[in-house]
Design a protein around this motif. Structure first.
Motif, mmCIF file in Angstrom:
data_model
loop_
_atom_site.group_PDB
_atom_site.id
_atom_site.type_symbol
_atom_site.label_atom_id
_atom_site.label_comp_id
_atom_site.label_asym_id
_atom_site.label_seq_id
_atom_site.Cartn_x
_atom_site.Cartn_y
_atom_site.Cartn_z
ATOM 1 N N ALA A 222 68.064 52.608 50.243
ATOM 2 C CA ALA A 222 68.279 52.850 51.664
ATOM 3 C C ALA A 222 68.452 54.342 51.863
ATOM 4 O O ALA A 222 68.742 55.090 50.925
ATOM 5 C CB ALA A 222 69.513 52.092 52.176
ATOM 6 N N LYS B 164 70.694 50.569 47.537
ATOM 7 C CA LYS B 164 71.067 49.911 48.790
ATOM 8 C C LYS B 164 72.511 49.411 48.796
ATOM 9 O O LYS B 164 73.249 49.638 49.751
ATOM 10 C CB LYS B 164 70.121 48.743 49.089
ATOM 11 N N LEU C 246 69.896 53.486 57.006
ATOM 12 C CA LEU C 246 68.599 52.870 57.243
ATOM 13 C C LEU C 246 68.234 52.051 56.023
ATOM 14 O O LEU C 246 68.236 52.557 54.898
ATOM 15 C CB LEU C 246 67.532 53.941 57.497
ATOM 16 N N GLN C 247 67.913 50.769 56.236
ATOM 17 C CA GLN C 247 67.574 49.900 55.127
ATOM 18 C C GLN C 247 66.465 48.950 55.538
ATOM 19 O O GLN C 247 66.208 48.739 56.712
ATOM 20 C CB GLN C 247 68.795 49.099 54.660
ATOM 21 N N GLN C 248 65.806 48.391 54.522
ATOM 22 C CA GLN C 248 64.726 47.438 54.736
ATOM 23 C C GLN C 248 65.238 46.046 54.468
ATOM 24 O O GLN C 248 65.757 45.761 53.395
ATOM 25 C CB GLN C 248 63.553 47.748 53.807
ATOM 26 N N TYR D 206 57.580 57.917 59.003
ATOM 27 C CA TYR D 206 57.011 56.860 58.172
ATOM 28 C C TYR D 206 55.505 57.062 58.033
ATOM 29 O O TYR D 206 54.882 57.836 58.777
ATOM 30 C CB TYR D 206 57.323 55.473 58.741
ATOM 31 N N ARG E 82 66.521 48.885 65.378
ATOM 32 C CA ARG E 82 65.627 48.039 64.592
ATOM 33 C C ARG E 82 64.178 48.362 64.947
ATOM 34 O O ARG E 82 63.848 48.585 66.107
ATOM 35 C CB ARG E 82 65.916 46.560 64.850
ATOM 36 N N PHE F 51 63.012 47.051 59.587
ATOM 37 C CA PHE F 51 63.962 48.046 59.112
ATOM 38 C C PHE F 51 65.062 48.160 60.155
ATOM 39 O O PHE F 51 64.823 47.984 61.353
ATOM 40 C CB PHE F 51 63.289 49.403 58.926
ATOM 41 N N SER F 52 66.259 48.462 59.704
ATOM 42 C CA SER F 52 67.372 48.589 60.641
ATOM 43 C C SER F 52 68.185 49.826 60.310
ATOM 44 O O SER F 52 68.262 50.237 59.150
ATOM 45 C CB SER F 52 68.268 47.343 60.598
ATOM 46 N N VAL G 63 61.732 54.352 51.312
ATOM 47 C CA VAL G 63 62.665 53.224 51.284
ATOM 48 C C VAL G 63 61.981 52.020 50.658
ATOM 49 O O VAL G 63 60.819 51.718 50.960
ATOM 50 C CB VAL G 63 63.151 52.891 52.703
ATOM 51 N N VAL H 135 58.941 54.054 54.996
ATOM 52 C CA VAL H 135 59.780 55.087 55.609
ATOM 53 C C VAL H 135 59.957 56.225 54.617
ATOM 54 O O VAL H 135 60.320 56.014 53.462
ATOM 55 C CB VAL H 135 61.150 54.511 56.016
#
Length: 770
Positions: free
Chosen positions: A588, A100, A120-122, A161, A72, A142-143, A583, A81
């Protein structure tokens, strides 16, 4: 429910997970007995008020069990990103932009098949059944889900990023957080930081920052067993004092010329072919001599209502961060200012003292009142805003300052503020757009802000204390061009304000947009002018296409927040995300074998076959050559039919024919063949180098590779990768590279090739430099 006093919670905050730390799922918290950070490298390029950051981390599993982890990290509101990759041993698996919901579904399925993906997603998905709007969120956090991490093995992650650099008092300040918000810092086995300043001059960094050694345009740090207890902080002044600066980018064919080296934070895909060009106008309004944003003298007094979130969701780190900001804000107020504190959860409780002069005694009394406020469940921001607005008479000196973690939906903030200007400070992992739209300015406080103010806070306070500019109506479209143009017409369109808006003395403002044709013109703004050449081809400002795409996406997200989702807006966000690699709340990065995403040329494993059928199609089936029938499923809202199938182990490389059976609604069928190529062999690379070369001269690097290679790069030593282009006369891919002075001896040259199936091939050769 038990209510805890604010003072007690401020005195006993637990340790918080560090930004960028891979947290094992098995423990749910950072645990050095399970995962540690073996290596970390950060490469940064700063130009045109923009920072491009490339982070590489290698984590080590100290257990004999396969681990899954969650990585994270937080970005500023302007952060986006642009690239992500995981490594499977020595093979780099780059991320691909995917919608996503589809990316999450693919990730869950891949992990059950023992395939090594990264997602990887927001933000997180909001559940419509639980009362949410049912659309993706766009929080600052973001994770990345990473699995599997082999027992006693390592896992390498890469992230790139971009974000805007805040400016105040004519000084830019870039912050890259390394230290945790609370608790013991992690230790990096090795840490390497490189910051390249392309258009400015370094200033002395604060003593609390990671010590960087400056050499010309580059600042560096190298160390072993480094506790991540200090952040990277870079302060600098612009190279030019000109109030206006113009930059442009245009690449009609999407190719870089031979000899142009990519920076460590760049990729070949960063240069998409575009008929349009992109431009950036930078504006630096001069600050009055001897003034500073920290100096409250000489400004008009203000009347402020400060709303402070005391709900249970804001406890621990978020509460401490908000408290620290509040004390810094009160320190900036003088006796001529008037203020009132409004604590709130599901109910608001304004300070009974009301609007009072900001004397030292009044400030301490207000803080004591807030300390005694118990925390309680629930959050009603809109109601609190109505209560605060009733305490501050309308006028040019009125301000509402909202400090909240933003966990719950804020409601109709613009209407609740009743015309009072709203300035919002977010301390949690909130969804931004719900606060961006009604706020004059927004400040996102990263972890660690309780100990040290982030760079953007000075600019936020300067905007808070400055006279209010006339606010343009927000119609959801591109901003009106604020500058005058004389000369030839380049066909400007889709121009958006970026960086500091509205412009503020001592800050850096900008406008990014597109142009249709080459032209020569003069741009005038604020009594200054600059010659603007809109070129036929210019490749220096390669950050502009993605900056424009981010501005366009932000505009569409604001429209969605105001008016709700529309299909054409969401589809445009998806297209911009894929084309410019960034992103968004709707997309994602999925890092998985390319065979799952590109059906024409596939690697053995579990690829997807995809068919574009006519609208009246009722069913599609694929007859595979190894005796299996695969029924394809139609993607909702499209004419695409797709299905996943298993390529048996031991299948030889080569073409494979798949028969496609299509049935329409009337029962009629048609059969056609689709050929895919099975390719699990990494490409072969054969270097072709001169016997020796002299430092300070240009050297020609060449290599021969398989015919299906789509990208081939070379780098000398630790230098940047250079793309190699086909040379028909030499029957090889080649490029010229400048060898810097001081480079001597046997220097390694590394080659990397990528074929159409996503296989990576590597080669290494020695070049004697004299």
């Amino acid at each position: 429910m038990k209510r805890a006093a604010l003072l007690a919670l401020l005195a006993a905050l637990p340790a918080a997970a560090q930004t960028g730390l891979l947290v094992p799922t098995s423990t749910g918290r950072p645990d050095a007995r399970v995962l540690t950070l073996r290596e970390m490298a950060v490469d940064v390029g700063v130009a045109r008020g923009y920072a491009r950051v490339n982070v590489r981390q290698v984590f080590e599993n100290h257990t004999g069990e396969v681990q899954e982890g969650t990585w994270r990290f937080r970005l500023s509101p302007s952060g986006a990103v642009g690239d992500f990759a995981v490594w499977d041993g020595l093979v780099r698996i780059p991320g691909v932009i995917v919608e996503k919901k589809r990316a999450r579904a693919l990730y869950e399925e891949l992990t059950t098949r023992r395939i090594d993906p990264g997602l990887l997603q927001q933000g997180e998905e909001e559940d419509a059944s639980s009362g949410g709007p049912g659309r993706p969120s766009g929080g600052a956090v973001f994770s990345v889900k990473v699995a599997p991490i082999p027992g006693y093995g390592t896992k390498r992650l890469e992230l790139q990023y971009q974000e805007e650099v805040p400016w105040a008092d004519g000084v830019g300040e870039l912050l890259i957080p390394l230290r945790p918000g609370a608790g013991e810092p992690a230790v990096a086995g090795s840490l390497e930081v490189n910051v390249t300043l392309e258009d400015g001059a370094f200033l002395e960094a604060p003593s609390t920052a990671l010590p960087l050694t400056v050499s010309g345009k580059v600042a560096r740090f190298r160390g072993s067993a480094v506790p991540l207890a200090k952040d990277v902080v870079v302060r600098f002044r612009p190279a030019s004092s000109a109030p206006l600066t113009f930059s442009a980018f245009r690449s009609p064919d999407g190719r870089l010329p031979d000899g142009v080296a990519l920076a460590p934070w760049e990729r070949l895909a960063d240069v998409p072919p575009e008929k349009d060009g992109f431009f950036l106008l930078e504006h630096r309004p001069a600050a009055a001599s001897g003034t500073s944003v920290a100096d409250a003298r000489g400004r008009a007094p203000l009347r402020l209502a400060v709303l402070f979130d005391t709900s249970l969701s804001s406890r621990w780190g978020s509460l401490e961060t908000g408290w620290a900001f509040l004390t810094r804000l009160l320190d900036r107020l003088g006796p001529e200012d008037r203020f009132v504190l409004v604590p709130f959860d599901r109910e608001s409780a304004p300070d009974p003292a009301g609007l009072v002069a900001a004397t030292p005694a009044a400030k301490e009394a207000a803080l004591s009142y807030l300390r005694a406020r118990p925390l309680s469940p629930g959050t009603d921001v809109a109601s609190a805003l109505r209560a605060a607005a009733a305490l501050v008479p309308s006028g040019s000196d009125a301000r509402l300052v909202l400090v909240t973690d933003g966990v719950e939906a804020p409601g109709a903030l613009a209407a609740s503020a009743a015309g009072r200007p709203l300035f919002t400070v977010l301390t949690g992992e909130e969804r931004r757009e719900a606060f961006v739209v009604p706020s004059r300015q927004l400040l996102l406080l990263p972890p660690g802000s309780a100990l040290q103010a982030p760079p953007g806070e000075a600019l936020f306070l300067a905007q808070l204390f400055a006279p209010l500019p006339k606010e343009e109506p927000r119609d959801g479209g591109a901003s009106k061009v604020p500058f005058a143009r004389k000369g030839e017409d380049p066909g400007l369109r889709d121009v958006y304000g970026v960086m500091t808006q509205p412009p503020l003395a001592g800050s850096l403002s900008g406008w990014v947009g597109r142009y249709a044709r080459p032209a020569k013109a003069t741009i005038e703004l604020g009594g200054a002018s600059v010659e603007a050449r809109f070129p036929e081809r210019s490749l220096d400002a390669r950050d502009l296409p993605r900056r424009w795409a981010r501005a366009r996406v932000d505009d569409l997200l604001r429209r969605i927040e105001l008016e709700g989702e529309k299909r054409e807006w969401v589809e445009e966000i998806l297209e911009l995300s894929r084309r410019y690699k960034l992103v968004t709340p709707y997309t994602a990065f999925l890092a998985a074998p390319r065979a799952l995403l590109r059906p024409r040329r596939i690697q053995p494993g579990d690829p997807v076959i995809r068919i574009d059928a006519l609208p009246g199609t009722a069913a599609v089936a694929a007859l595979l050559p190894f005796g299996r029938r695969l029924d394809l499923l139609r993607r909702p809202g499209s004419t695409l039919w797709e299905g996943r199938f298993l390529v048996p182990d031991g299948t030889k490389d080569g073409p494979m024919d798949v028969r496609i059976v299509v049935r329409d609604r009337n029962g009629a069928t048609a059969v056609e063949s689709k050929r895919v190529i099975v390719d699990g062999t990494p490409p072969t690379v054969t270097p072709v180098l001169p016997s020796s070369a002299a430092a300070g001269t240009r050297v020609r690097l060449a290599a021969r590779a398989d015919a299906d290679v789509i990208a081939l790069t070379a780098r000398v030593g630790d230098g940047a990768p250079v793309p190699l282009r086909w040379d028909g006369a030499a029957k090889a891919n080649a490029a010229e590279l400048f060898l810097p002075q001081g480079l001597t001896g046997d220097v390694p040259v590394h080659f990397e090739a990528i074929d159409g199936a996503g296989n990576h091939g590597f080669a290494r050769a020695q070049l004697r430099v004299r």
